[in-house]
Design a protein around this motif. Structure first.
Motif, mmCIF file in Angstrom:
data_model
loop_
_atom_site.group_PDB
_atom_site.id
_atom_site.type_symbol
_atom_site.label_atom_id
_atom_site.label_comp_id
_atom_site.label_asym_id
_atom_site.label_seq_id
_atom_site.Cartn_x
_atom_site.Cartn_y
_atom_site.Cartn_z
ATOM 1 N N ARG A 229 0.878 -1.185 0.010
ATOM 2 C CA ARG A 229 -0.284 -0.026 0.096
ATOM 3 C C ARG A 229 0.644 1.399 -0.068
ATOM 4 N N GLU A 233 0.347 4.098 -3.004
ATOM 5 C CA GLU A 233 -0.036 5.552 -2.564
ATOM 6 C C GLU A 233 1.221 6.663 -2.873
ATOM 7 N N VAL A 246 -8.308 4.146 0.572
ATOM 8 C CA VAL A 246 -8.374 2.573 0.496
ATOM 9 C C VAL A 246 -9.639 2.069 1.281
ATOM 10 N N TRP A 264 -8.895 1.230 -4.533
ATOM 11 C CA TRP A 264 -8.343 2.479 -4.257
ATOM 12 C C TRP A 264 -9.225 3.624 -4.803
#
Length: 270
Positions: A229, A233, A246, A264
């Motif tokens: 993640r 990002e 998310v 997302w």
């Protein structure tokens, strides 16, 4: 059962031999692994896009597959278009959606869209097939150019947990999927050092009209890449996206450590 006739194994083009069974496999996954059905996806998108200053009317989907989500959105009143690298999957989408819907064969990170869309989506974890962080970054940059300034973008990814814990257990428990005319046997291997997982589908397809139970065997390799993640990002922010969030599997709740399907959402640069 007689020995199967063997068709050439295809390890280079995912969905080259299973496009005609994809929708049935998706239904099976929805029942057994909680992959979101298209109605849940449509409800999530409607809620997300409701009340925007700039309403969403036109939507393009990357990795659109057989067009099931595009059909759902079209039935809700959106004007839709789709892109996929698989010709057999696009054939299924064309049969489902008819001649009026724009469907383009292209491979990410290239998105050959002629105009900016109000929104962009990618449903079905297609972005997990991008082979490197650089490919992922370039795809995000292409997304930012394809959607209008300030437009919403939604895509989903298989979580690291799903690919390294849950899938291992799931494939061990359910290695065979059986339909009336065919059976699928799959194997799963996780390459931790390289950051990818190999899912191999072997299909035994009953030959129509055969006097005995004669089957044709085909095999496909799907290489699925893990994306942390923090990396996703960071790359999204580098591409200019804002309002990044998310969610957990197309539900109105934030993703957690237990999440299998990360959804997302973000806003394209203005």
């Amino acid at each position: 059962m007689t020995a199967p006739a063997t068709a050439p194994h295809d390890h280079s083009q995912p969905y080259a031999t299973i496009a005609d069974s994809y929708d049935r496999l998706l239904d099976w996954s929805s029942r057994n692994w909680d992959e979101s059905p298209r109605t849940r996806v449509g409800d999530f998108l409607d809620t997300l896009w409701a009340g925007r200053d700039e309403p969403v009317r036109t939507v393009i989907e990357l990795c659109c597959g057989t067009g099931a989500v595009l059909e759902e959105l079209a039935e809700r009143g959106y004007t839709v278009a789709g892109l996929d690298r698989s010709a057999p999957m696009l054939e299924q989408a064309r049969a489902r959606l008819g001649p009026a819907v724009e469907l383009v064969r292209s491979e990410l990170p290239d998105i050959p869209a002629g105009a900016a869309y109000d929104a962009l989506i990618s449903v079905g974890t297609g972005l997990n097939y991008l082979a490197s962080p650089d490919d992922f970054a370039r795809t995000l940059e292409s997304m930012a150019r394809t959607v209008r300034p300030g437009g919403p973008v939604v895509f989903d990814l298989l979580s690291v947990r799903m690919l390294t814990v849950d899938a291992v257990e799931g494939f061990a428990q359910r290695p065979i999927v059986e339909f009336d005319d065919s059976s699928f046997f799959w194997t799963y291997e996780h390459n931790a050092a390289e950051g990818y997982c190999d899912l191999t589908y072997t299909r035994f397809q009953r030959c129509p009209g055969a006097a005995d139970e004669l089957f044709t065997r085909t095999r496909e390799l799907h290489r699925i890449h893990l994306r942390e993640r923090e990396l996703v990002e960071r790359l999204a922010r580098q591409a200019g996206f804002t309002d990044i969030a998310v969610y957990d599997n197309y539900a109105q709740r934030p993703a957690s450590e237990e999440t299998q399907y990360e959804v997302w959402t973000m806003v394209a640069p203005s």
